[in-house]
Scaffold this motif. Structure first.
Motif, PDB file in Angstrom:
ATOM      1  N   GLU A   9       0.827  -1.212   0.000  1.00  0.00           N
ATOM      2  CA  GLU A   9       0.000   0.000   0.000  1.00  0.00           C
ATOM      3  C   GLU A   9       0.856   1.256   0.000  1.00  0.00           C
ATOM      4  O   GLU A   9       0.565   2.222  -0.704  1.00  0.00           O
ATOM      5  N   GLU A  10       1.936   1.256   0.793  1.00  0.00           N
ATOM      6  CA  GLU A  10       2.839   2.409   0.826  1.00  0.00           C
ATOM      7  C   GLU A  10       3.520   2.611  -0.526  1.00  0.00           C
ATOM      8  O   GLU A  10       3.643   3.739  -1.010  1.00  0.00           O
ATOM      9  N   PHE A  11       3.932   1.514  -1.106  1.00  0.00           N
ATOM     10  CA  PHE A  11       4.585   1.576  -2.413  1.00  0.00           C
ATOM     11  C   PHE A  11       3.639   2.150  -3.461  1.00  0.00           C
ATOM     12  O   PHE A  11       3.999   3.060  -4.218  1.00  0.00           O
ATOM     13  N   GLN A  12       2.416   1.631  -3.488  1.00  0.00           N
ATOM     14  CA  GLN A  12       1.433   2.116  -4.450  1.00  0.00           C
ATOM     15  C   GLN A  12       1.122   3.594  -4.231  1.00  0.00           C
ATOM     16  O   GLN A  12       0.973   4.352  -5.193  1.00  0.00           O
ATOM     17  N   ALA A  13       1.047   4.015  -2.981  1.00  0.00           N
ATOM     18  CA  ALA A  13       0.778   5.421  -2.679  1.00  0.00           C
ATOM     19  C   ALA A  13       1.909   6.302  -3.209  1.00  0.00           C
ATOM     20  O   ALA A  13       1.647   7.384  -3.749  1.00  0.00           O
ATOM     21  N   ARG A  14       3.149   5.871  -3.075  1.00  0.00           N
ATOM     22  CA  ARG A  14       4.274   6.655  -3.568  1.00  0.00           C
ATOM     23  C   ARG A  14       4.246   6.749  -5.094  1.00  0.00           C
ATOM     24  O   ARG A  14       4.508   7.801  -5.671  1.00  0.00           O
ATOM     25  N   ILE A  15       3.934   5.630  -5.734  1.00  0.00           N
ATOM     26  CA  ILE A  15       3.847   5.632  -7.186  1.00  0.00           C
ATOM     27  C   ILE A  15       2.728   6.584  -7.647  1.00  0.00           C
ATOM     28  O   ILE A  15       2.925   7.395  -8.553  1.00  0.00           O
ATOM     29  N   ASN A  16       1.589   6.478  -7.015  1.00  0.00           N
ATOM     30  CA  ASN A  16       0.467   7.331  -7.382  1.00  0.00           C
ATOM     31  C   ASN A  16       0.782   8.810  -7.139  1.00  0.00           C
ATOM     32  O   ASN A  16       0.369   9.666  -7.922  1.00  0.00           O
ATOM     33  N   ALA A  17       1.513   9.115  -6.073  1.00  0.00           N
ATOM     34  CA  ALA A  17       1.878  10.500  -5.777  1.00  0.00           C
ATOM     35  C   ALA A  17       2.809  11.062  -6.864  1.00  0.00           C
ATOM     36  O   ALA A  17       2.698  12.216  -7.238  1.00  0.00           O
ATOM     37  N   LYS A  18       3.690  10.207  -7.385  1.00  0.00           N
ATOM     38  CA  LYS A  18       4.613  10.660  -8.435  1.00  0.00           C
ATOM     39  C   LYS A  18       3.885  10.880  -9.753  1.00  0.00           C
ATOM     40  O   LYS A  18       4.309  11.688 -10.574  1.00  0.00           O
TER      41      LYS A  18
END
Length: 74
Positions: free
Chosen positions: A63-72
């Protein structure tokens, strides 16, 4: 080789491009053994694993990884 060299592919609709990518990906399954992992890549993977083993909580959850990708992506 770049996509710029393939004007016909660039002109395809997104769905057809995805189908083409899938076909290319599937064609590589049979030649997986031809892919050589370089010594530098092995060292980097080993170093990353060692850092993880020393501090497993430093790793991101999915979930953290996906959130970082989505933020970028913005």
């Amino acid at each position: 080789m770049t996509l710029a060299e393939f004007s016909q592919v660039r002109a395809l609709p997104m769905r057809e491009k995805l189908l083409l990518v899938d076909e290319i990906w599937e064609s590589m399954v049979d030649v997986e053994s031809e892919l050589e992992v370089l010594d530098a890549e092995k060292r980097e993977l080993n170093a990353r694993w060692e850092r993880f083993e020393k501090d497993p909580l430093s790793a991101l959850t999915l979930e953290e990884f996906q959130a970082r990708i989505n933020a970028k992506r913005g």
